[in-house]
Design an enzyme around this catalytic site. Structure first.
Site, PDB file in Angstrom:
ATOM      1  CB  SER A 198      -0.967  -0.003   1.182  1.00 45.63           C
ATOM      2  OG  SER A 198      -0.325  -0.465   2.320  1.00 45.63           O
TER       3      SER A 198
ATOM      4  CB  THR B  24      -4.066   5.157   7.794  1.00 45.72           C
ATOM      5  OG1 THR B  24      -4.130   4.042   6.890  1.00 45.72           O
ATOM      6  CG2 THR B  24      -4.363   4.669   9.194  1.00 45.72           C
ATOM      7  N   GLY B  25      -6.748   5.081   6.057  1.00 48.96           N
ATOM      8  CA  GLY B  25      -8.090   4.547   5.820  1.00 48.96           C
ATOM      9  C   GLY B  25      -8.707   5.179   4.590  1.00 48.96           C
TER      10      GLY B  25
ATOM     11  NE  ARG C  56      -9.104   7.615  -3.582  1.00 52.59           N
ATOM     12  CZ  ARG C  56      -8.414   7.363  -2.473  1.00 52.59           C
ATOM     13  NH1 ARG C  56      -7.134   7.116  -2.526  1.00 52.59           N
ATOM     14  NH2 ARG C  56      -9.020   7.367  -1.307  1.00 52.59           N
TER      15      ARG C  56
ATOM     16  CB  THR D 191      -0.689   6.282   0.562  1.00 50.51           C
ATOM     17  OG1 THR D 191      -1.534   5.134   0.506  1.00 50.51           O
ATOM     18  CG2 THR D 191      -1.316   7.368  -0.288  1.00 50.51           C
TER      19      THR D 191
ATOM     20  CB  THR E 107      -1.627   5.454   4.297  1.00 51.62           C
ATOM     21  OG1 THR E 107      -2.405   5.347   3.128  1.00 51.62           O
ATOM     22  CG2 THR E 107      -0.842   6.741   4.304  1.00 51.62           C
TER      23      THR E 107
HETATM   24  N1  ASP Z   1      -5.745   7.062   3.072  1.00 52.69           N
HETATM   25  C1  ASP Z   1      -5.282   6.397   1.883  1.00 52.69           C
HETATM   26  C2  ASP Z   1      -6.062   6.889   0.702  1.00 52.69           C
HETATM   27  O1  ASP Z   1      -7.248   7.110   0.818  1.00 52.69           O
HETATM   28  C3  ASP Z   1      -5.418   4.940   1.965  1.00 52.69           C
HETATM   29  C4  ASP Z   1      -4.764   4.295   3.144  1.00 52.69           C
HETATM   30  O2  ASP Z   1      -4.797   4.757   4.249  1.00 52.69           O
HETATM   31  O3  ASP Z   1      -4.132   3.284   2.952  1.00 52.69           O
HETATM   32  O4  ASP Z   1      -5.505   6.968  -0.362  1.00 52.69           O
END
Ligand code: ASP
Length: 327
Positions: free
Chosen positions: A83, A236-237, A213, A203, A185
């Site tokens: 990731s 993160t998320g 995106r 990330t 991330t």
């Molecule tokens: N926050 C990151 C994103 O939306 C994804 C992740 O946390 O892994 O790109």
């Protein structure tokens, strides 16, 4: 699940009203976590190697900015981390597109988004901060800048990530919401021995996202925010959710008003849940991590999957489970 929403909201408001009026900045009692001694580094998820790289800088009395950059470069270079950086899972067209940002104690910042073919977007972001008059470069422009700065171009899609993408293509179902394995991330925050606070976030974004995106991670105020007088936060998320509430900036502003990092992270998650409603929010994996200039740490997530790595003179690369709203 936690106590009913309305009850926890009332409880929060009561405590935050108390803390905002009765306690000076960064010294609230209700949610206070034990302050760590400097230097400190914290990072999202299980990242002992990243913390170790940052810790090496901090222990040598180095600058927090160098520490967070060195820490972030570790998962960026690791092909097994799917990731971040090299080996990151691609978008639905099979392209690995990277996002990153960095911010120092004076709120200088640099960011790149939708960058392809460079394994260390965090260092390109730092170059944007230090060598241009801009904050953010994206896509081809960021790649052109990286090439001019001497960054080496390379293929980032590994055999394993390509295989995972081809497997995904069979059904082409986009379900990033409750799948931490697909979005891990690294956000990393450090406070150095001189009291300077800096942060970095890098990330490959949500696996199998639409081409083009961009999530929260390179957005100053969403995936990362640092105010050297107050504190720092990272996320993160599911990035769309953090952008919607300017998550990391909101946390730092709540800390400025007197909330501990823990209370501020909890309020940001609850804010998001109030907007989305509990049913929808249960599907959304979102986590925040925060550090105050006084060395207090906060972490909170929607669901019970988040952990972070803490390094301080007392705790060497400890992986700590975060509290969450939904149990
Ligand atoms: N926050 C990151 C994103 O939306 C994804 C992740 O946390 O892994 O790109």
């Amino acid at each position: 699940m936690n106590s009913p929403h309305s009850t926890s909201r009332r409880k929060f408001l009561k405590i935050s009203a108390l803390t905002a009026t009765a306690f000076p900045l960064s010294n609230v009692g209700a949610f206070a976590t034990e302050a760590q001694n400097k230097p400190i580094v914290i990072s999202t998820w299980r990242n002992p190697d990243a913390n170790a790289a940052a810790w090496k800088v901090l222990q040598a009395n180095g600058r927090a900015l160098d520490a967070v950059e060195q820490g972030a470069r570790v998962p960026e270079a690791n092909p097994n981390d799917t990731s971040v950086g090299y080996g990151g899972l691609p978008d639905r067209e099979g392209c690995v597109t990277l996002d990153a940002c960095i911010m120092d104690e004076k709120s200088n910042c640099g960011s790149v988004a939708f960058v392809q073919g460079y394994k260390h977007p965090i260092s390109i972001a730092r170059a944007v901060m230090e060598k241009t008059q801009h904050v953010m470069l994206v896509g081809k422009g960021a790649e052109k800048f990286a090439a001019a700065q001497g960054f080496k171009k390379q293929k980032l899609l590994t055999k394993e990530s390509e295989k995972a993408w081809k497997e995904w293509l069979k059904k082409s179902e986009y379900k990033p919401y409750h799948n931490p394995g697909q979005h891990d991330t690294i956000g990393i925050l450090a406070l150095d021995s001189n009291g300077n606070l800096c942060g970095a976030c890098t990330t490959s974004g949500m696996a199998f996202k639409m081409h083009g995106r961009v999530g929260d991670s390179p957005i100053i105020g969403a995936g990362l925010y640092v105010d050297g007088e107050v504190g720092a936060a990272t996320a993160t998320g599911v990035g769309e959710e953090m952008i919607r509430i300017a998550g990391s900036n909101s946390i730092v502003e709540l800390m400025r008003q007197g909330l501990t990092p823990q209370a501020a992270c909890e309020e940001a998650i609850k804010r998001l849940i109030r907007k989305r409603g509990e049913e929808r929010a249960k599907e959304l994996s979102v986590a925040f991590l925060a550090l105050s200039v006084t060395g207090e740490v906060g972490a909170y997530s929607t669901n019970d999957v988040f952990e972070y790595t803490l390094t301080s003179p007392e705790k060497i690369h400890s992986v700590i489970r975060s509290d969450s709203y939904f149990k």
